[in-house]
Design a protein around this motif. Structure first.
Motif, PDB file in Angstrom:
ATOM      1  N   TYR A  50     -47.559  34.897   2.349  1.00 15.82           N
ATOM      2  CA  TYR A  50     -48.250  35.564   1.244  1.00 15.82           C
ATOM      3  C   TYR A  50     -47.709  36.982   1.047  1.00 15.82           C
ATOM      4  CZ  TYR A  50     -52.033  37.036  -1.824  1.00 15.82           C
ATOM      5  OH  TYR A  50     -52.761  37.502  -2.892  1.00 15.82           O
TER       6      TYR A  50
ATOM      7  N   ILE B 257     -44.534  36.618  -0.894  1.00 14.84           N
ATOM      8  CA  ILE B 257     -44.827  36.310  -2.298  1.00 14.84           C
ATOM      9  C   ILE B 257     -45.288  37.555  -3.047  1.00 14.84           C
ATOM     10  CG2 ILE B 257     -46.350  35.010  -3.827  1.00 14.84           C
ATOM     11  CD1 ILE B 257     -44.120  33.377  -2.551  1.00 14.84           C
ATOM     12  N   MET B 258     -46.145  38.365  -2.448  1.00 20.54           N
ATOM     13  CA  MET B 258     -46.634  39.572  -3.117  1.00 20.54           C
ATOM     14  C   MET B 258     -45.517  40.570  -3.377  1.00 20.54           C
ATOM     15  SD  MET B 258     -50.448  40.437  -1.648  1.00 20.54           S
ATOM     16  CE  MET B 258     -49.927  40.583   0.061  1.00 20.54           C
TER      17      MET B 258
ATOM     18  N   HIS C  49     -43.946  40.236  -6.846  1.00 17.80           N
ATOM     19  CA  HIS C  49     -44.781  40.472  -8.021  1.00 17.80           C
ATOM     20  C   HIS C  49     -44.939  41.969  -8.255  1.00 17.80           C
ATOM     21  CE1 HIS C  49     -46.171  36.313  -8.794  1.00 17.80           C
ATOM     22  NE2 HIS C  49     -46.040  36.169  -7.480  1.00 17.80           N
TER      23      HIS C  49
ATOM     24  N   GLU D 210     -49.887  42.457 -11.103  1.00 21.75           N
ATOM     25  CA  GLU D 210     -50.064  41.037 -10.776  1.00 21.75           C
ATOM     26  C   GLU D 210     -50.717  40.866  -9.417  1.00 21.75           C
ATOM     27  OE1 GLU D 210     -46.285  39.160 -13.294  1.00 21.75           O
ATOM     28  OE2 GLU D 210     -46.120  39.528 -11.130  1.00 21.75           O
ATOM     29  N   VAL D 211     -50.373  41.734  -8.462  1.00 17.90           N
ATOM     30  CA  VAL D 211     -50.991  41.659  -7.136  1.00 17.90           C
ATOM     31  C   VAL D 211     -52.482  41.937  -7.230  1.00 17.90           C
ATOM     32  CG1 VAL D 211     -51.082  42.749  -4.857  1.00 17.90           C
ATOM     33  CG2 VAL D 211     -48.871  42.236  -5.901  1.00 17.90           C
TER      34      VAL D 211
ATOM     35  N   LEU E  25     -54.762  36.127  -6.265  1.00 15.62           N
ATOM     36  CA  LEU E  25     -53.859  35.393  -5.392  1.00 15.62           C
ATOM     37  C   LEU E  25     -52.780  34.678  -6.191  1.00 15.62           C
ATOM     38  CD1 LEU E  25     -53.347  34.428  -2.457  1.00 15.62           C
ATOM     39  CD2 LEU E  25     -54.805  32.459  -2.966  1.00 15.62           C
ATOM     40  N   ASN E  26     -51.528  34.897  -5.800  1.00 20.24           N
ATOM     41  CA  ASN E  26     -50.385  34.191  -6.384  1.00 20.24           C
ATOM     42  C   ASN E  26     -49.657  33.442  -5.282  1.00 20.24           C
ATOM     43  OD1 ASN E  26     -50.246  35.216  -9.275  1.00 20.24           O
ATOM     44  ND2 ASN E  26     -50.326  37.143  -8.146  1.00 20.24           N
TER      45      ASN E  26
ATOM     46  N   LEU F 241     -46.977  31.380  -5.949  1.00 18.96           N
ATOM     47  CA  LEU F 241     -45.595  31.146  -6.343  1.00 18.96           C
ATOM     48  C   LEU F 241     -44.864  32.481  -6.499  1.00 18.96           C
ATOM     49  CD1 LEU F 241     -46.095  28.344  -9.041  1.00 18.96           C
ATOM     50  CD2 LEU F 241     -45.472  28.079  -6.626  1.00 18.96           C
TER      51      LEU F 241
ATOM     52  N   GLY G 193     -42.720  35.623  -7.854  1.00 18.32           N
ATOM     53  CA  GLY G 193     -42.618  36.288  -9.139  1.00 18.32           C
ATOM     54  C   GLY G 193     -41.189  36.709  -9.430  1.00 18.32           C
TER      55      GLY G 193
END
Length: 272
Positions: A27, A30-31, A34, A38-39, A43-44, A46, A48
């Motif tokens: 995670y 992933i952050m 982004h 967006e963070v 929760l993302n 996928l 960015g």
């Protein structure tokens, strides 16, 4: 059949625990891809498209100055702590002297006292020596480390054959040569384990630099990361990207010395 079932269950449990442990790291990666907006939105799962931009924001700052400061502090603290702890442990095992048990119990007592209790006094001491605001207080704090002395003493008690030391003395070896050529090679797993732990602890230290450092040029990585952004907005994505870069030395160190680290922990746990 029972053995096969047992191996399958153990393998599944290990895989499950590994996946759960990897989730926070995944995670974080992933952050870092982004933007801050967006963070903050949620929760993302996928990736960015802002990884390159985040890297540019971090690398265009004084991040690598802080990175060099952290390397200087961690490596020097690791080396000095190792020398003092190994020498003290060797002295505790190889020599008999008055008040030996009292001294060793005092070392154990220092491990029970929270380090935060002595920070104000330590800060005043460093100011008295005109070292306030420099990197040296972050190094010197790790030299008298009770855990390091305890770790080396326990390991040497069970791994050092005192006959080797006595034979070396009969052959005319000095104490320094005995320590460097006989003692340190005999306790290699303990040395690597202690080095990795001290490097990790000093690298991740935040409270001590926060108290001691008042110049941006002397910031370490944990202290510098919180400054990313501007007066209007904190660059959370940049901070996460900076954290990922800061993890790289730790990953390399544990990847290279993982076998000796595990061996040192295992032997120390069983023998100590």
């Amino acid at each position: 059949m029972k053995k096969l079932t047992s191996k399958i269950v153990k393998g599944f449990v290990i895989l499950l625990v590994s996946c759960i442990s990897f989730i926070p790291f995944y995670y974080t990666i992933i952050m870092a891809t982004h933007s801050t907006d967006e963070v903050l939105m949620g929760l993302n799962l996928l990736p960015g498209k802002y990884l390159i931009e985040n890297l540019k924001n971090v690398l265009h700052s004084q991040y690598f100055v802080a990175f060099e400061n952290s390397l200087f502090v961690s490596i020097l603290a690791m080396i000095l702590n190792l020398l003092v702890s190994a020498a003290a442990g060797y002295g505790m095992v190889a020599y008999q002297f008055k008040w030996k048990n009292v001294l060793y119990n005092f070392v154990l007592l220092t491990m029970m006292v929270p380090s935060t209790l002595g920070m104000i006094g330590y800060m005043q001491e460093m100011r008295a020596f005109h070292l306030g605001g420099s990197l040296w207080p972050l190094v010197l704090i790790w030299i008298p480390n009770g855990f390091g002395v305890f770790w080396m003493t326990q390991y040497l008690k069970n791994s050092l054959q005192i006959e080797l030391v006595e034979c070396a003395r009969l052959d005319g070896c000095g104490e320094i040569r005995i320590f460097t050529n006989i003692i340190l090679p005999c306790i290699k797993p303990a040395v690597i384990t202690l080095c990795l732990l001290i490097f990790l602890w000093s690298w991740n230290s935040y409270l001590m630099p926060l108290i001691m450092i008042n110049k941006a040029d002397n910031y370490t990585v944990p202290l510098f990361i919180q400054t990313l952004g501007d007066e209007h907005k904190t660059d959370i994505a940049g901070q996460i990207t900076g954290l990922l870069i800061a993890i790289i030395p730790l990953i390399i160190a544990f990847a290279v010395f993982s076998k000796d680290f595990i061996r040192g922990l295992t032997e120390g746990a069983v023998k100590g």
